[in-house]
Write a protein that holds these residues in place. Structure first.
Motif, short mmCIF file in Angstrom:
data_model
loop_
_atom_site.label_atom_id
_atom_site.label_comp_id
_atom_site.label_asym_id
_atom_site.label_seq_id
_atom_site.Cartn_x
_atom_site.Cartn_y
_atom_site.Cartn_z
N THR A 151 -2.28 22.16 55.24
CA THR A 151 -2.75 22.09 56.62
C THR A 151 -3.05 20.63 56.94
O THR A 151 -3.21 19.79 56.03
CB THR A 151 -4.04 22.90 56.85
N LEU A 152 -3.16 20.33 58.22
CA LEU A 152 -3.53 18.99 58.62
C LEU A 152 -4.91 18.63 58.07
O LEU A 152 -5.12 17.51 57.60
CB LEU A 152 -3.49 18.86 60.15
N ALA A 153 -5.84 19.56 58.08
CA ALA A 153 -7.18 19.30 57.54
C ALA A 153 -7.11 18.93 56.06
O ALA A 153 -7.81 18.01 55.60
CB ALA A 153 -8.08 20.52 57.74
N ALA A 154 -6.26 19.61 55.31
CA ALA A 154 -6.11 19.31 53.88
C ALA A 154 -5.50 17.92 53.68
O ALA A 154 -5.88 17.20 52.75
CB ALA A 154 -5.26 20.37 53.20
N ALA A 155 -4.56 17.53 54.54
CA ALA A 155 -3.96 16.19 54.44
C ALA A 155 -5.01 15.11 54.73
O ALA A 155 -5.08 14.10 54.03
CB ALA A 155 -2.78 16.06 55.40
N ILE A 156 -5.82 15.34 55.75
CA ILE A 156 -6.88 14.38 56.09
C ILE A 156 -7.88 14.28 54.93
O ILE A 156 -8.28 13.18 54.53
CB ILE A 156 -7.59 14.80 57.40
N LEU A 182 -11.14 9.26 64.03
CA LEU A 182 -10.85 8.80 65.39
C LEU A 182 -9.38 8.96 65.77
O LEU A 182 -9.01 8.73 66.93
CB LEU A 182 -11.23 7.32 65.53
N CYS A 183 -8.55 9.31 64.80
CA CYS A 183 -7.11 9.33 65.01
C CYS A 183 -6.64 10.56 65.79
O CYS A 183 -7.26 11.63 65.76
CB CYS A 183 -6.39 9.34 63.66
N SER A 184 -5.50 10.38 66.44
CA SER A 184 -4.71 11.52 66.88
C SER A 184 -3.58 11.64 65.85
O SER A 184 -3.28 10.69 65.13
CB SER A 184 -4.17 11.32 68.29
N PHE A 185 -2.98 12.82 65.78
CA PHE A 185 -1.98 13.07 64.74
C PHE A 185 -0.72 13.68 65.34
O PHE A 185 -0.79 14.49 66.25
CB PHE A 185 -2.55 14.03 63.68
N LEU A 186 0.40 13.25 64.77
CA LEU A 186 1.68 13.90 65.03
C LEU A 186 2.07 14.63 63.75
O LEU A 186 1.89 14.08 62.65
CB LEU A 186 2.77 12.87 65.34
N VAL A 187 2.57 15.83 63.88
CA VAL A 187 3.09 16.59 62.75
C VAL A 187 4.53 16.91 63.07
O VAL A 187 4.82 17.62 64.04
CB VAL A 187 2.27 17.87 62.50
N ASP A 188 5.42 16.33 62.29
CA ASP A 188 6.86 16.49 62.53
C ASP A 188 7.21 16.16 63.98
O ASP A 188 7.89 16.92 64.67
CB ASP A 188 7.32 17.90 62.14
N ASP A 189 6.68 15.03 64.45
CA ASP A 189 6.93 14.48 65.79
C ASP A 189 6.29 15.27 66.93
O ASP A 189 6.55 15.00 68.09
CB ASP A 189 8.43 14.30 66.07
N GLU A 190 5.48 16.26 66.62
CA GLU A 190 4.79 17.04 67.64
C GLU A 190 3.29 16.72 67.62
O GLU A 190 2.67 16.74 66.55
CB GLU A 190 4.97 18.55 67.39
N PRO A 191 2.68 16.43 68.77
CA PRO A 191 1.25 16.15 68.79
C PRO A 191 0.43 17.35 68.33
O PRO A 191 0.68 18.48 68.73
CB PRO A 191 0.95 15.85 70.26
N ALA A 192 -0.53 17.09 67.46
CA ALA A 192 -1.45 18.15 67.02
C ALA A 192 -2.44 18.47 68.13
O ALA A 192 -2.99 19.56 68.17
CB ALA A 192 -2.18 17.73 65.75
N GLY A 193 -2.67 17.51 69.00
CA GLY A 193 -3.56 17.73 70.13
C GLY A 193 -4.98 18.02 69.68
O GLY A 193 -5.44 17.51 68.67
N ARG A 194 -5.64 18.90 70.39
CA ARG A 194 -7.03 19.23 70.10
C ARG A 194 -7.16 20.47 69.21
O ARG A 194 -8.26 20.99 69.04
CB ARG A 194 -7.81 19.42 71.39
N PRO A 253 -7.68 21.09 63.00
CA PRO A 253 -6.76 20.65 61.94
C PRO A 253 -6.55 21.69 60.84
O PRO A 253 -5.49 21.73 60.22
CB PRO A 253 -7.45 19.40 61.38
N ALA A 254 -7.53 22.56 60.62
CA ALA A 254 -7.37 23.61 59.61
C ALA A 254 -6.36 24.66 60.06
O ALA A 254 -5.81 25.40 59.23
CB ALA A 254 -8.71 24.27 59.31
N ALA A 255 -6.06 24.73 61.36
CA ALA A 255 -5.11 25.70 61.89
C ALA A 255 -3.71 25.12 62.07
O ALA A 255 -2.80 25.83 62.47
CB ALA A 255 -5.62 26.24 63.23
N VAL A 256 -3.55 23.82 61.77
CA VAL A 256 -2.24 23.19 61.91
C VAL A 256 -1.55 23.25 60.55
O VAL A 256 -1.86 22.47 59.64
CB VAL A 256 -2.37 21.73 62.40
N ALA A 257 -0.63 24.20 60.41
CA ALA A 257 0.06 24.41 59.14
C ALA A 257 1.11 23.32 58.89
O ALA A 257 1.78 22.86 59.82
CB ALA A 257 0.72 25.78 59.14
#
Length: 87
Positions: free
Chosen positions: A30-35, A52-64, A67-71
């Motif tokens: 997950t994004l949370a695990a990567a962070i 403070l960062c925003s994140f892209l995952v495979d070129d898609e914004p993670a948005g708000r 992070p634990a829900a972003v697989a």
């Protein structure tokens, strides 16, 4: 290492400076695990920048999204984008 999802994390600007490198491979599903993995590896300074960062995952914004829900899937690319100062 079966069952471990490895992803590439790319650091930009202040995140790159705090990590001391431009990219690395980390185990994370997950994004949370990567962070968390990046913060554990590089310490409090990077953890502060990543908060403070925003994140892209495979070129898609993670948005708000939480992070634990972003697989992440094997081979995903996470980009850590700190706020950029305009000029």
């Amino acid at each position: 290492m079966t069952g471990v999802t490895e992803v590439t994390v790319r650091y930009w600007a202040a995140a790159r400076d705090a990590a001391g490198l431009t990219e690395e491979r980390l185990p994370a599903d997950t994004l949370a695990a990567a962070i968390a993995a990046a913060s554990d590896r590089h310490g409090e300074k990077l953890a502060e920048v990543l908060s403070l960062c925003s994140f892209l995952v495979d070129d898609e914004p993670a948005g708000r999204r939480d992070p634990a829900a972003v697989a992440l899937r094997p081979g995903s690319v996470v980009e850590a984008l700190p706020p950029f100062a305009g000029g």
